[in-house]
Scaffold this active site. Structure first.
Site, PDB file in Angstrom:
ATOM      1  N   CYS A  78       2.632  14.565  17.239  1.00  0.00           N
ATOM      2  CA  CYS A  78       1.718  14.647  16.104  1.00  0.00           C
ATOM      3  C   CYS A  78       0.270  14.546  16.560  1.00  0.00           C
ATOM      4  O   CYS A  78      -0.082  13.632  17.307  1.00  0.00           O
ATOM      5  CB  CYS A  78       2.028  13.497  15.141  1.00  0.00           C
ATOM      6  SG  CYS A  78       0.837  13.376  13.811  1.00  0.00           S
ATOM      7  N   CYS A  84      -3.405   7.407  13.110  1.00  0.00           N
ATOM      8  CA  CYS A  84      -2.775   7.243  11.809  1.00  0.00           C
ATOM      9  C   CYS A  84      -2.087   5.904  11.602  1.00  0.00           C
ATOM     10  O   CYS A  84      -2.299   5.234  10.594  1.00  0.00           O
ATOM     11  CB  CYS A  84      -1.785   8.398  11.612  1.00  0.00           C
ATOM     12  SG  CYS A  84      -0.613   8.159  10.297  1.00  0.00           S
ATOM     13  N   GLN A 289      15.974   5.301  -1.315  1.00  0.00           N
ATOM     14  CA  GLN A 289      15.868   5.299   0.146  1.00  0.00           C
ATOM     15  C   GLN A 289      15.144   6.556   0.637  1.00  0.00           C
ATOM     16  O   GLN A 289      15.420   7.645   0.143  1.00  0.00           O
ATOM     17  CB  GLN A 289      17.270   5.243   0.762  1.00  0.00           C
ATOM     18  CG  GLN A 289      18.004   3.954   0.470  1.00  0.00           C
ATOM     19  CD  GLN A 289      17.611   2.823   1.411  1.00  0.00           C
ATOM     20  OE1 GLN A 289      16.812   3.005   2.323  1.00  0.00           O
ATOM     21  NE2 GLN A 289      18.167   1.652   1.170  1.00  0.00           N
ATOM     22  N   CYS A 414      17.076  -5.111   7.074  1.00  0.00           N
ATOM     23  CA  CYS A 414      16.003  -4.278   7.629  1.00  0.00           C
ATOM     24  C   CYS A 414      15.152  -5.088   8.598  1.00  0.00           C
ATOM     25  O   CYS A 414      14.135  -4.603   9.076  1.00  0.00           O
ATOM     26  CB  CYS A 414      15.150  -3.681   6.512  1.00  0.00           C
ATOM     27  SG  CYS A 414      14.459  -4.932   5.423  1.00  0.00           S
TER      28      CYS A 414
END
Ligand code: SAH
Length: 459
Positions: A78, A84, A289, A414
């Site tokens: 990228c 970013c 999700q 998570c």
């Protein structure tokens, strides 16, 4: 008090070897046991670094030169990766990312959980780890008269105009491009945080990967959207399979993206998508999700670990919009789901109806309060599934699990660190962790999701 002598000084230039990666993707190098966190360093690499900041137990440095590169180092795909901050691991090959994530999980299982005799499987990764996200949500700004949109430069509120995001589905890039063009053409002003003036704050695009349906949400400061009809007509004419345009009004001076008022400007209130056999109606504010392909992999693992025969009562704690509950209901006698956000439970009930699932019941509230109540009323689970937010399970819930003694606990997490902490508590309370299966839901980022199976040792 004697000042602690640190092995390095600020601004010192030293040579280090990277030993590890942190959970947020920084390299770790140690000087006489004192850890330095250094952006962009990869395990095994040797580099010249400059010390930038020192704390008592750890410090920071930046790389001046890498002498020996990791064989997993790659050039980020990228063009705006460095600025970013949305991804943290694009400089590591995908193979290297999966190895690092597996190590992260097995390290915390030992260090924090002190879990022995557990099988930690290799991370289940994606065949193609790009273009997986189904939701894009960016702030809008202005440059030389045109609208721009993209992520903020790290630690600032300067918007980096994003032409494409390589972890985002291409459809969403296209939506963002068109919204910028069309709204710009009709003179829509971006919202300006400093003056608290302007119209368009954020744009969200959501794409159903299976259904192909698209939703656009325009988050505005003002209730009115000037030239609304023309903007809608052009969006409808240029975005394929557009099913819904929604406006959300947020007139407050705040960092929170959404306001309380949501209205449909065109088309339907929801788009649909499916994971496996289950269909979901997704409204502008629903949680869904972001990587449905890997979500299926994760839920199938949860279903496998639950080992249902059709006779079981199951509790799904932290159930969100009922995704896991509906998956499990296909194979269970009865599923009870609990979730703290009322709107999510509205969605869960609607999704149950949509799929004709009748053996689920949902309740709004804190899992740590509702489940003990259920237990008092005589509702006992054979299998209990938890999928808590990053901070892990509440102690009161863990206590109830240890009283209720379901035969199996399936822990979806998570955050490997809080997972390991909670597994230790459950192990001390009569459970054994048999397996942990990490799943890569967020390639190119440092996040890793795990599904774990615990069984009672006395049953
Ligand atoms: N299982 C769902 C959502 C998991 S995210 C899915 O896979 O889609 C974790 C969820 O826990 C969020 O929806 C959050 O709102 C909810 N939550 C947070 N704290 C809670 C609590 N104390 N009790 C119940 N739910 C809670």
């Amino acid at each position: 008090m004697a000042k602690v002598q640190l092995p390095v000084q600020k601004n010192q230039i030293i040579e280090v070897t990277f030993e590890d990666l942190t959970h947020d993707g920084n390299g770790v190098a140690k000087v006489d046991g004192y850890p330095l966190f250094i952006a962009n360093g990869l395990p095994g690499e040797r580099a010249k670094v400059k010390v930038t900041k020192l704390n008592k137990g750890y410090g920071f440095a930046k790389i001046l030169e890498i002498y020996e590169k990791s064989r997993y180092r790659v050039i980020p795909e990228c063009p705006i990766y460095e600025e970013c901050g949305g991804c943290q691991l694009q400089h590591l090959s995908y193979e290297g990312q999966l190895i690092a994530k597996e190590k992260q999980v097995s390290d915390v299982m030992q260090r924090i959980g002190k879990i022995e005799n557990v099988t930690i499987h290799p991370v289940l990764g994606m065949e193609s780890p790009w273009r997986y996200r189904n939701k894009s949500q960016v702030p809008i700004g202005e440059r030389e008269g045109g609208l721009i949109g993209g992520f903020y430069r790290q630690r600032t509120h300067d918007i980096i105009d994003m032409k494409e995001c390589l972890i985002q589905v291409e459809e969403n890039d296209h939506v963002l491009k068109k919204v910028k063009e069309i709204c710009g053409k009709y003179g829509i002003k971006p919202y300006d945080e400093k003056s608290h003036k302007g119209v368009l704050r954020h744009v969200m695009a959501r794409y159903g990967k299976i259904s192909g349906e698209t939703m656009i949400v325009l988050i505005t400061k003002t209730a009115e959207l000037p030239n609304r009809k023309k903007i809608i007509a052009e969006l409808v004419a240029t975005i394929p399979n557009l099913k819904s345009i929604v406006q959300n009004v947020n007139s407050k001076r705040t960092n929170v993206i959404f306001g309380n008022e949501t209205k449909v400007l065109w088309g339907r209130e929801t788009i649909t998508d499916s994971i496996g056999e289950i269909q979901f109606a997704i409204s502008a504010r629903s949680f869904y999700q972001v990587n449905p392909e890997q979500t299926k992999v994760l839920y199938e693992k949860a279903l496998e670990y639950a080992g249902l025969t059709g006779a079981e009562t199951v509790i799904d704690a932290y159930c969100g919009i009922g995704t896991i509950s509906l998956f499990l209901a296909q194979k269970a006698k009865k599923v009870y789901g609990v979730e703290i956000i009322p709107e999510a439970i509205d969605d869960a009930r609607r999704n149950a109806q949509l799929n004709g699932v009748e053996n689920v019941e949902f309740a709004v509230g804190e899992a740590e309060k509702i489940i003990p109540n259920w237990y008092k009323q005589g509702i006992e689970a054979d299998v209990l599934v938890v999928d808590p937010p990053r901070k892990g399970c509440d102690q009161a819930l863990l206590d109830t699990i240890m009283q209720m003694k379901p035969k199996k606990v399936v822990y979806v997490s998570c955050n490997p660190a809080t997972l390991a902490r909670d597994l230790r508590i459950l192990e001390d309370g009569g459970y054994q962790t048999l397996e942990v299966q990490p799943v890569d839901m967020f390639p190119m980022t440092a996040h890793v999701e795990c599904c774990s199976l615990l069984v009672r040792t006395d049953k």
